[in-house]
Scaffold this active site. Sequence first.
Site, mmCIF file in Angstrom:
data_model
loop_
_atom_site.group_PDB
_atom_site.id
_atom_site.type_symbol
_atom_site.label_atom_id
_atom_site.label_comp_id
_atom_site.label_asym_id
_atom_site.label_seq_id
_atom_site.Cartn_x
_atom_site.Cartn_y
_atom_site.Cartn_z
ATOM 1 N N ALA A 89 -3.482 7.768 -5.385
ATOM 2 C CA ALA A 89 -2.011 7.117 -5.337
ATOM 3 C C ALA A 89 -2.437 5.787 -5.898
ATOM 4 C CB ALA A 89 -1.286 7.107 -4.098
ATOM 5 N N GLY B 5 0.859 -0.959 0.011
ATOM 6 C CA GLY B 5 -0.039 -0.092 0.060
ATOM 7 C C GLY B 5 0.979 1.262 0.115
ATOM 8 N N ASN B 6 0.155 2.531 0.258
ATOM 9 C CA ASN B 6 0.880 3.686 0.353
ATOM 10 C C ASN B 6 0.441 4.393 1.434
ATOM 11 O OD1 ASN B 6 -1.008 5.404 -1.236
ATOM 12 N ND2 ASN B 6 -0.664 4.027 -2.605
ATOM 13 N N ARG B 7 0.868 5.561 1.620
ATOM 14 C CA ARG B 7 0.330 6.650 2.727
ATOM 15 C C ARG B 7 -0.790 7.496 2.371
ATOM 16 N NH1 ARG B 7 3.690 5.227 6.864
ATOM 17 N NH2 ARG B 7 5.802 4.693 6.324
ATOM 18 N N SER B 8 -1.062 7.377 1.058
ATOM 19 C CA SER B 8 -2.271 8.402 0.702
ATOM 20 C C SER B 8 -3.652 8.331 1.635
ATOM 21 C CB SER B 8 -2.463 8.237 -0.771
ATOM 22 O OG SER B 8 -3.624 9.274 -1.180
#
Length: 228
Positions: free
Chosen positions: A100, A33-36
Site C-alpha cells: 500500500a 501511514g495506512n493499515r496494511s
Amino acid sequence: TADAHSTHDLAGWRVVVSAGGTREPIDPVRFLGNRSSGRQGVALASAAAQRGAQVTLVAANLAVPAPDGVVVVPVGTAAQLREAVRSAAKDAEAVVMAAAVADFRPVSPAETKIKKRAGAQAPTIELVENVDVLAELARDRLRPGQVVVGFAAETGDDQGSVLEHGRSKALRKGADLLVVNAVGDGLGFGTAENDVTILDARGEPVATASGSKDAVAHAVWDAVRALG
Ligand code: CTP
Ligand code: CA
C-alpha cells in the site's frame, strides 16, 4: 496448496514483491501511514520461494515477520520503495506490487517536532503526489518480457461496483494483471481470509480466488505462469 506446487514451476525465476505500507514523515516523530499489515505480500513472497523462485521482498513497515529464504530490503517511504523496487526489478522476470503505497506525502516534513502553541491555529499539512510505481513499471518494462502485477483494494460506491472500479484501474495502470480485492465489512485489511478477482491488462477477469492469503498468493503465481 503447497502440494499442488511441489513442481517448482518458478525455478529460474527472479521475482520482486513489495509488501506492507509506506510511512510519509510529517516531522521526526509523526507520519502519514495506512493499515496494511503486509500479510498478502509476505504470503506472495513465501509462495514464490516455495515454488523455486529467487525472491526479493521490498518490505515497508511490515506488521508480520518476513518469510525465510527471501532477500528482504526494508524501506520506509514511497520514494524509498520506488528506488528499491526499480533496482531489484532490473533483473526480475516478475514484479508484484502488493504494498500500500501512499498516494501523497507532506511537501516538506518539519525538521523538528511540531509543537502546540497556546492560542495558535492548528497547522495545515501541504501534500504532494507520489510517483505511481506500478504505472511506471508497466510503462518502462525494466526487463524485456517482465510480468508486472498490481493489487487494488476497492469498495463499491455510487460510481460503480468493486469490479467496475477494478476494471478502470486495470486500464489506467497498464499492468499485465491486477488483483482486485473487495474491502470493507471485515474483508481485506488485517484479516486472514481474502476474496479476489484477477483481471488482465484489458480489465477482463482471468481467475478468482478466495480463502487464505496463501491460497490467493498461489492463485496469483498461477495467473503469472499462465501468461506465458
Ligand atoms: N501503487 C503504486 N504507487 C503509488 C500508488 C499505488 O505502485 N504511488 C500501486 C499499489 O502498490 C497497487 C496499485 O498501485 O499495486 C493500486 O493501488 P491503489 O491505491 O488501489 O491505486 P491508485 O491508483 O492509487 O488509486 P486510488 O485513488 O483508488 O487509491
Ligand atoms: Ca492509492
